[in-house]
Design a protein around this motif. Structure first.
Motif, PDB file in Angstrom:
ATOM      1  N   ARG A 105       0.823  -1.182   0.000  1.00 51.72           N
ATOM      2  CA  ARG A 105       0.000   0.000   0.000  1.00 51.72           C
ATOM      3  C   ARG A 105       0.874   1.255   0.000  1.00 51.72           C
ATOM      4  O   ARG A 105       0.563   2.262  -0.590  1.00 51.72           O
ATOM      5  CB  ARG A 105      -0.900   0.000   1.233  1.00 51.72           C
ATOM      6  CG  ARG A 105      -2.368   0.118   0.908  1.00 51.72           C
ATOM      7  CD  ARG A 105      -3.186  -0.142   2.141  1.00 51.72           C
ATOM      8  NE  ARG A 105      -2.661   0.546   3.300  1.00 51.72           N
ATOM      9  CZ  ARG A 105      -2.899   1.828   3.557  1.00 51.72           C
ATOM     10  NH1 ARG A 105      -3.655   2.514   2.767  1.00 51.72           N
ATOM     11  NH2 ARG A 105      -2.393   2.392   4.617  1.00 51.72           N
ATOM     12  N   ARG A 106       1.998   1.142   0.724  1.00 49.31           N
ATOM     13  CA  ARG A 106       2.863   2.304   0.809  1.00 49.31           C
ATOM     14  C   ARG A 106       3.450   2.658  -0.544  1.00 49.31           C
ATOM     15  O   ARG A 106       3.586   3.821  -0.882  1.00 49.31           O
ATOM     16  CB  ARG A 106       3.981   2.028   1.827  1.00 49.31           C
ATOM     17  CG  ARG A 106       4.023   3.097   2.887  1.00 49.31           C
ATOM     18  CD  ARG A 106       4.988   2.744   3.960  1.00 49.31           C
ATOM     19  NE  ARG A 106       4.284   2.389   5.176  1.00 49.31           N
ATOM     20  CZ  ARG A 106       4.869   1.769   6.193  1.00 49.31           C
ATOM     21  NH1 ARG A 106       6.131   1.390   6.107  1.00 49.31           N
ATOM     22  NH2 ARG A 106       4.192   1.502   7.278  1.00 49.31           N
ATOM     23  N   SER A 161       0.728   4.310  -2.427  1.00 48.78           N
ATOM     24  CA  SER A 161       0.508   5.655  -1.895  1.00 48.78           C
ATOM     25  C   SER A 161       1.573   6.614  -2.379  1.00 48.78           C
ATOM     26  O   SER A 161       1.286   7.750  -2.757  1.00 48.78           O
ATOM     27  CB  SER A 161       0.536   5.632  -0.365  1.00 48.78           C
ATOM     28  OG  SER A 161      -0.424   4.739   0.118  1.00 48.78           O
ATOM     29  N   HIS A 162       2.826   6.136  -2.364  1.00 46.71           N
ATOM     30  CA  HIS A 162       3.905   7.034  -2.787  1.00 46.71           C
ATOM     31  C   HIS A 162       3.820   7.371  -4.267  1.00 46.71           C
ATOM     32  O   HIS A 162       4.089   8.500  -4.660  1.00 46.71           O
ATOM     33  CB  HIS A 162       5.266   6.409  -2.451  1.00 46.71           C
ATOM     34  CG  HIS A 162       5.667   6.644  -1.023  1.00 46.71           C
ATOM     35  ND1 HIS A 162       5.873   5.638  -0.122  1.00 46.71           N
ATOM     36  CD2 HIS A 162       5.860   7.799  -0.336  1.00 46.71           C
ATOM     37  CE1 HIS A 162       6.195   6.156   1.056  1.00 46.71           C
ATOM     38  NE2 HIS A 162       6.185   7.463   0.949  1.00 46.71           N
ATOM     39  N   PHE A 202       1.071   7.543  -5.985  1.00 46.13           N
ATOM     40  CA  PHE A 202      -0.028   8.505  -6.070  1.00 46.13           C
ATOM     41  C   PHE A 202       0.450   9.895  -5.665  1.00 46.13           C
ATOM     42  O   PHE A 202       0.179  10.889  -6.349  1.00 46.13           O
ATOM     43  CB  PHE A 202      -1.181   8.049  -5.165  1.00 46.13           C
ATOM     44  CG  PHE A 202      -2.281   9.047  -5.010  1.00 46.13           C
ATOM     45  CD1 PHE A 202      -3.167   9.286  -6.063  1.00 46.13           C
ATOM     46  CD2 PHE A 202      -2.431   9.758  -3.832  1.00 46.13           C
ATOM     47  CE1 PHE A 202      -4.184  10.216  -5.928  1.00 46.13           C
ATOM     48  CE2 PHE A 202      -3.451  10.685  -3.689  1.00 46.13           C
ATOM     49  CZ  PHE A 202      -4.324  10.920  -4.736  1.00 46.13           C
ATOM     50  N   LEU A 203       1.208   9.960  -4.553  1.00 44.85           N
ATOM     51  CA  LEU A 203       1.704  11.256  -4.086  1.00 44.85           C
ATOM     52  C   LEU A 203       2.635  11.900  -5.099  1.00 44.85           C
ATOM     53  O   LEU A 203       2.543  13.097  -5.362  1.00 44.85           O
ATOM     54  CB  LEU A 203       2.469  11.085  -2.775  1.00 44.85           C
ATOM     55  CG  LEU A 203       1.663  11.150  -1.488  1.00 44.85           C
ATOM     56  CD1 LEU A 203       2.609  11.194  -0.307  1.00 44.85           C
ATOM     57  CD2 LEU A 203       0.764  12.371  -1.484  1.00 44.85           C
ATOM     58  N   LEU A 204       3.526  11.087  -5.679  1.00 46.27           N
ATOM     59  CA  LEU A 204       4.470  11.637  -6.656  1.00 46.27           C
ATOM     60  C   LEU A 204       3.731  12.224  -7.852  1.00 46.27           C
ATOM     61  O   LEU A 204       4.075  13.308  -8.331  1.00 46.27           O
ATOM     62  CB  LEU A 204       5.444  10.552  -7.120  1.00 46.27           C
ATOM     63  CG  LEU A 204       6.640  10.331  -6.188  1.00 46.27           C
ATOM     64  CD1 LEU A 204       7.496   9.178  -6.694  1.00 46.27           C
ATOM     65  CD2 LEU A 204       7.476  11.607  -6.087  1.00 46.27           C
ATOM     66  N   ALA A 223       0.692  13.364  -7.852  1.00 49.12           N
ATOM     67  CA  ALA A 223       0.025  14.585  -7.410  1.00 49.12           C
ATOM     68  C   ALA A 223       1.025  15.737  -7.351  1.00 49.12           C
ATOM     69  O   ALA A 223       0.773  16.829  -7.873  1.00 49.12           O
ATOM     70  CB  ALA A 223      -0.622  14.373  -6.035  1.00 49.12           C
ATOM     71  N   VAL A 224       2.203  15.488  -6.748  1.00 50.08           N
ATOM     72  CA  VAL A 224       3.204  16.546  -6.632  1.00 50.08           C
ATOM     73  C   VAL A 224       3.624  17.034  -8.017  1.00 50.08           C
ATOM     74  O   VAL A 224       3.751  18.237  -8.254  1.00 50.08           O
ATOM     75  CB  VAL A 224       4.417  16.042  -5.823  1.00 50.08           C
ATOM     76  CG1 VAL A 224       5.589  16.998  -5.961  1.00 50.08           C
ATOM     77  CG2 VAL A 224       4.040  15.878  -4.360  1.00 50.08           C
ATOM     78  N   TYR A 229       1.895  17.120 -10.704  1.00 50.43           N
ATOM     79  CA  TYR A 229       0.832  17.972 -11.236  1.00 50.43           C
ATOM     80  C   TYR A 229       0.909  19.383 -10.650  1.00 50.43           C
ATOM     81  O   TYR A 229       0.749  20.373 -11.350  1.00 50.43           O
ATOM     82  CB  TYR A 229      -0.527  17.327 -10.938  1.00 50.43           C
ATOM     83  CG  TYR A 229      -1.733  18.214 -11.156  1.00 50.43           C
ATOM     84  CD1 TYR A 229      -2.074  18.645 -12.441  1.00 50.43           C
ATOM     85  CD2 TYR A 229      -2.528  18.609 -10.088  1.00 50.43           C
ATOM     86  CE1 TYR A 229      -3.188  19.447 -12.639  1.00 50.43           C
ATOM     87  CE2 TYR A 229      -3.632  19.408 -10.280  1.00 50.43           C
ATOM     88  CZ  TYR A 229      -3.966  19.825 -11.558  1.00 50.43           C
ATOM     89  OH  TYR A 229      -5.073  20.620 -11.744  1.00 50.43           O
ATOM     90  N   PHE A 230       1.176  19.463  -9.333  1.00 49.25           N
ATOM     91  CA  PHE A 230       1.170  20.777  -8.695  1.00 49.25           C
ATOM     92  C   PHE A 230       2.452  21.555  -8.967  1.00 49.25           C
ATOM     93  O   PHE A 230       2.467  22.773  -8.884  1.00 49.25           O
ATOM     94  CB  PHE A 230       0.929  20.648  -7.185  1.00 49.25           C
ATOM     95  CG  PHE A 230      -0.486  20.260  -6.870  1.00 49.25           C
ATOM     96  CD1 PHE A 230      -1.499  21.196  -6.966  1.00 49.25           C
ATOM     97  CD2 PHE A 230      -0.811  18.960  -6.540  1.00 49.25           C
ATOM     98  CE1 PHE A 230      -2.817  20.845  -6.719  1.00 49.25           C
ATOM     99  CE2 PHE A 230      -2.128  18.599  -6.281  1.00 49.25           C
ATOM    100  CZ  PHE A 230      -3.130  19.543  -6.373  1.00 49.25           C
ATOM    101  N   VAL A 231       3.537  20.851  -9.298  1.00 50.14           N
ATOM    102  CA  VAL A 231       4.818  21.533  -9.429  1.00 50.14           C
ATOM    103  C   VAL A 231       5.163  21.907 -10.872  1.00 50.14           C
ATOM    104  O   VAL A 231       5.812  22.921 -11.110  1.00 50.14           O
ATOM    105  CB  VAL A 231       5.943  20.664  -8.798  1.00 50.14           C
ATOM    106  CG1 VAL A 231       7.302  21.166  -9.191  1.00 50.14           C
ATOM    107  CG2 VAL A 231       5.791  20.652  -7.281  1.00 50.14           C
TER     108      VAL A 231
END
Lengths: 295, 319
Positions: free
Chosen positions: A17-18, A21-22, A24-26, A28-29, A31-33
């Motif tokens: 899961r980790r 999750s990571h 997914f986070l990458l 997302a980051v 997209y925002f950066v």
């Protein structure tokens, strides 16, 4: 037997899961950066380099024009960009500090004093949180123009002093943060109400103060509709409206007015102060922004 | 909604001074003045820049001034309201911001909650850094954000051609009439998800972890914990951010105004009610009608958020 089996699945599960999750986070980051990355890269390019360059849209060109662009910001139209930056600072600081002071005083009064009309006042305040502030811009413009205050700094500053949501947040926070017993003890010792406010209430309200200050400063710094409506003089514009004018002129066409490199560099310089402020004040806003939502 | 939040401390205070009734009430009247004194500066601003403009907008909306009235301001009653609620431009603008609410608010809140839930289960360095990076766009003015995305969408400056070229495709025109709606949704989502995420994240952190242990003993998996425990427990913060998003979206102005100069033709001046009011006021000098539009929008926003708060009063704890 069964216990070891479940332990194994338990310990494996989180790891899988980790990883998910990571990832997914990458994403997302990313997209925002990426837009910010584009801005950083874009501000190192010359006016023509933004269109045709060796690096493509998301990488540096061979030519590194950042310092030339910054220099040009000082000379283009007599360095008006820095006037805009100064104006933005004045509006944001005076509007932000002013509205925060008013909000802290009012929120404290609503939380800790009992007086006739308090509940009615608080209901009106809550109702006003739901009034879209942009709906007030046009009548405010007409009123200010009748008072001859259009095209002055006051036309932006005075309406920015209004922050009903700030009062609401301080009031919610103050109810629990300032024990009545402490105020009463102070009164028994003969302390005046002003002294109680400065010595007892204000230190306890510090987290709420900083949060409201950040919220109102950001709101004033970002404001676009109000200055667009009440200011005509280019020398009074905040940087947001100013850069937007450059962009509109550059899009409208005439060759000499196309200053794409100044738009990108100016945009980058203009967002640095707030980003730095947010990074520096992390410990305050991370908990504070949720004020009023946690009971 | 005010009764529960404000009545509790009031009754608590009232109950306390049992002895010395007389001296207490004297002190109370004196202290009442201090309450009003602390409230006074805000009240001045509240009256001058909220109540007066609101009242004035209403007054303006009941009058008409123009060539037809010989340049004089004439009382016309509800005529402006009849006009605005039958005005195709206003109605289509309202419908458009309504569509923005339906599309944009769920995407923003969904993404914010998803990121916050993931961050809540991780405590790695990467997760701390991502929390900051996801939040950064909030610190960027809407004008600059819209400008930046305008560049990124543009076929002249943006990377779209390069990216789509990798797959042998032509980049779509993000600024065309068909796609500009989605392009605007993307800008606002990018700008606000971080802020909402921080609020949701703080609410999640405030939950007592022993609740999860109890649920795990009862055989609840991670998914069940997220959906059955975490999300219901942060309902009041969710309601709050939905209200913020709702009010903000109905007032949509900055992003479409900025994008307008790049997306020629795809965004008319009547795109949103606020843009319509702005152009009526500053391009056509119809301040009476512009005030009517602003006031009508204000009423609709107020009703919309009130209805939402009423419908979710159980979840939010506001009654």
């Amino acid at each position: 037997m069964t216990t070891t089996a479940t332990q194994q699945t338990l310990s494996r599960r989180p790891r899988q899961r980790r990883i998910g999750s990571h990832v997914f986070l990458l994403l997302a980051v990313l997209y925002f950066v990426v837009p910010l990355w584009w801005l950083v890269v874009g501000s190192t390019k010359s006016n023509s380099g933004l269109f045709v360059g060796s690096g493509g849209a998301l990488w540096f060109n061979d030519e590194f024009a950042l310092w030339d662009n910054v220099k040009q910001l000082f000379t283009y139209q007599g360095g008006i960009y820095w006037t805009w930056m100064r104006n933005s600072f004045v509006y944001a600081i005076v509007g932000g500090v002013g509205s925060t002071v008013l909000a802290v005083l009012a929120g404290y009064a609503l939380a800790k004093y009992r007086f006739r009309g308090r509940n009615l006042y608080f209901s009106m305040l809550l109702g006003s949180v739901m009034v879209p502030l942009t709906a007030l811009t046009i009548p405010t413009f007409v009123l200010l123009s009748q008072l001859g205050m259009i095209n002055t700094m006051w036309a932006v500053i005075l309406p920015s002093l209004l922050s009903p949501i700030g009062v609401y947040l301080v009031r919610v926070y103050a109810v629990d943060a300032i024990p009545d017993e402490m105020l009463d003890a102070g009164r028994v010792d003969g302390a005046g109400e002003l002294r109680l406010f400065f010595r007892v209430a204000l230190p306890l309200l510090r987290p709420a103060f900083v949060t409201v200050l950040l919220l109102t400063t950001v709101a004033t710094w970002n404001n676009f509709f109000l200055p667009l409506a009440v200011l005509r003089d280019p020398q009074l514009l905040p940087v947001t409206v100013g850069i937007n004018q450059w962009q509109a002129l550059s899009n409208a066409g005439a060759g000499g007015e196309q200053v794409w490199n100044l738009i990108t560099t100016g945009a980058l310089v203009s967002i640095l102060p707030l980003i730095v402020a947010f990074l520096a004040l992390q410990k305050y806003w991370q908990g504070g922004l949720s004020l009023g939502s946690i009971k | 909604m005010t009764s529960t939040t404000s009545a509790a401390p009031a009754t608590a205070q009232r109950a306390r001074p049992a002895g010395g009734r007389r001296g207490q009430s004297l002190l109370d009247t004196k202290r009442q003045w201090w309450g009003w004194l602390f409230l006074a500066p805000f009240t001045v601003v509240f009256v001058l820049f909220l109540l007066v403009p609101l009242g004035y907008a209403f007054w303006l909306s009941l009058h008409t001034k123009g060539i037809a009235t010989g340049g004089e301001s004439v009382f016309t009653g509800v005529a402006n309201y009849v006009r605005v609620f039958t005005d195709a431009d206003f109605l289509s603008g309202m419908a458009r911001v309504g569509r923005f609410v339906l599309v944009m608010v769920p995407i923003q809140i969904g993404l914010a909650v998803a990121i916050a839930l993931v961050l809540d289960t991780l405590a790695t360095r990467l997760s701390k850094a991502s929390r900051l990076l996801v939040f950064v766009p909030y610190a960027i003015p809407a004008v600059i954000g819209a400008l930046m995305w305008g560049f990124l969408y543009s076929p002249r400056f943006g990377p779209a051609n390069d990216v789509f070229g990798l797959f042998g495709l032509a980049a779509p025109d993000f600024l065309s009439r068909d796609l500009v709606f989605g392009s605007l949704v993307n800008i606002v989502t990018w700008q606000w998800v971080g802020y909402y995420m921080i609020i949701v994240y703080a609410a999640l952190r405030a939950i007592d972890p022993s609740v999860y242990e109890a649920a795990r003993l009862d055989g609840a998996g991670n998914r069940a914990i997220a959906f059955r425990i975490k999300i219901p427990m942060i309902a009041s913060s969710m309601v709050m951010i939905v209200v913020f998003a709702l009010i903000g979206t109905l007032q949509f102005f900055t992003e479409p105004t900025v994008l307008r100069s790049v997306a020629q033709g795809a965004i008319p001046t009547t795109y949103t009610p606020n843009m319509y009011a702005y152009s009526m006021a500053f391009s056509y000098s119809q301040f009476n009608y512009a005030s009517t539009i602003a006031f009508a929008l204000g009423i609709l926003v107020f009703i919309g958020s009130y209805v939402f708060l009423y419908a979710t009063r159980k979840q939010s704890g506001l009654k």
